[in-house]
Design a protein around this motif. Structure first.
Motif, PDB file in Angstrom:
ATOM      1  N   GLU A  88       1.052  -1.257  -0.008  1.00  0.00           N
ATOM      2  CA  GLU A  88      -0.034   0.078   0.043  1.00  0.00           C
ATOM      3  C   GLU A  88       0.912   1.331   0.050  1.00  0.00           C
ATOM      4  O   GLU A  88       1.923   1.381   0.832  1.00  0.00           O
ATOM      5  CB  GLU A  88      -0.916  -0.219   1.271  1.00  0.00           C
ATOM      6  N   VAL A  89       0.606   2.339  -0.834  1.00  0.00           N
ATOM      7  CA  VAL A  89       1.297   3.629  -1.021  1.00  0.00           C
ATOM      8  C   VAL A  89       0.378   4.646  -0.614  1.00  0.00           C
ATOM      9  O   VAL A  89      -0.779   4.800  -1.194  1.00  0.00           O
ATOM     10  CB  VAL A  89       2.129   3.510  -2.418  1.00  0.00           C
ATOM     11  N   ARG A  90       0.720   5.308   0.420  1.00  0.00           N
ATOM     12  CA  ARG A  90       0.002   6.685   0.891  1.00  0.00           C
ATOM     13  C   ARG A  90       0.818   7.885   0.716  1.00  0.00           C
ATOM     14  O   ARG A  90       1.821   7.629   1.007  1.00  0.00           O
ATOM     15  CB  ARG A  90      -0.578   6.229   2.245  1.00  0.00           C
ATOM     16  N   ASP A  91      -0.077   8.943   0.377  1.00  0.00           N
ATOM     17  CA  ASP A  91       0.728   9.996   0.411  1.00  0.00           C
ATOM     18  C   ASP A  91       0.079  11.003   1.397  1.00  0.00           C
ATOM     19  O   ASP A  91      -1.129  11.375   1.642  1.00  0.00           O
ATOM     20  CB  ASP A  91       0.026  11.050  -1.090  1.00  0.00           C
ATOM     21  N   LEU A  92       0.841  11.369   2.616  1.00  0.00           N
ATOM     22  CA  LEU A  92       0.464  12.165   3.599  1.00  0.00           C
ATOM     23  C   LEU A  92       0.904  13.477   3.558  1.00  0.00           C
ATOM     24  O   LEU A  92       1.029  14.163   4.383  1.00  0.00           O
ATOM     25  CB  LEU A  92       1.370  11.517   4.868  1.00  0.00           C
TER      26      LEU A  92
ATOM     27  N   GLU B 241       5.200  13.581   2.822  1.00  0.00           N
ATOM     28  CA  GLU B 241       5.984  12.258   2.921  1.00  0.00           C
ATOM     29  C   GLU B 241       5.056  11.224   2.134  1.00  0.00           C
ATOM     30  O   GLU B 241       4.064  11.171   2.225  1.00  0.00           O
ATOM     31  CB  GLU B 241       6.530  11.940   4.271  1.00  0.00           C
ATOM     32  N   VAL B 242       5.900  10.324   1.681  1.00  0.00           N
ATOM     33  CA  VAL B 242       4.880   8.996   1.105  1.00  0.00           C
ATOM     34  C   VAL B 242       5.326   7.965   1.815  1.00  0.00           C
ATOM     35  O   VAL B 242       6.321   7.469   2.529  1.00  0.00           O
ATOM     36  CB  VAL B 242       5.537   8.851  -0.149  1.00  0.00           C
ATOM     37  N   VAL B 243       4.437   6.795   2.220  1.00  0.00           N
ATOM     38  CA  VAL B 243       4.721   5.835   3.157  1.00  0.00           C
ATOM     39  C   VAL B 243       4.335   4.769   2.246  1.00  0.00           C
ATOM     40  O   VAL B 243       3.087   4.707   1.583  1.00  0.00           O
ATOM     41  CB  VAL B 243       3.638   5.748   4.296  1.00  0.00           C
ATOM     42  N   ILE B 244       5.158   3.739   2.419  1.00  0.00           N
ATOM     43  CA  ILE B 244       5.082   2.471   1.416  1.00  0.00           C
ATOM     44  C   ILE B 244       4.965   1.359   2.566  1.00  0.00           C
ATOM     45  O   ILE B 244       5.929   1.042   3.571  1.00  0.00           O
ATOM     46  CB  ILE B 244       6.368   2.192   0.728  1.00  0.00           C
ATOM     47  N   GLU B 245       3.839   0.794   2.871  1.00  0.00           N
ATOM     48  CA  GLU B 245       3.492  -0.248   3.683  1.00  0.00           C
ATOM     49  C   GLU B 245       3.220  -1.624   3.139  1.00  0.00           C
ATOM     50  O   GLU B 245       2.591  -1.612   2.277  1.00  0.00           O
ATOM     51  CB  GLU B 245       2.189   0.059   4.390  1.00  0.00           C
TER      52      GLU B 245
ATOM     53  N   SER C 255      -4.477   2.749  -2.790  1.00  0.00           N
ATOM     54  CA  SER C 255      -3.094   3.420  -2.829  1.00  0.00           C
ATOM     55  C   SER C 255      -2.858   4.520  -3.820  1.00  0.00           C
ATOM     56  O   SER C 255      -3.736   4.480  -4.841  1.00  0.00           O
ATOM     57  CB  SER C 255      -2.271   2.138  -3.386  1.00  0.00           C
TER      58      SER C 255
END
Length: 79
Positions: free
Chosen positions: A18-22, A25-29, A68
């Protein structure tokens, strides 16, 4: 096929990414299988003979979990 050379991007069974744009910053979970798949994709792009600009698009329901944001893995040998 990249510049006449076939590159194979493999997926492990059960891979979840899962890729989230916060917003800043970008989180790749990812689970362990997903992390191994991402590592494999990056190593494939790093292979000798892979041309500058070779890339792989990951999108919702095409490698990434629902919800995502898209992720592009791209080789860039030049600044």
């Amino acid at each position: 096929m990249i510049d006449g050379t076939t590159r194979v991007f493999t997926w492990e069974e059960g891979a979840r990414i899962e890729v989230r744009d916060l917003g800043g910053e970008v989180v790749i979970e990812a689970n362990a299988a997903g992390l191994r798949a991402l590592a494999s994709h990056l190593l494939t792009l790093a292979q000798d003979g892979t041309p500058d600009g070779a890339h792989l698009h990951l999108e919702e329901n095409n490698g990434l979990e629902e919800g995502s944001v898209g992720l592009v893995l791209e080789r860039c040998d030049y600044e």
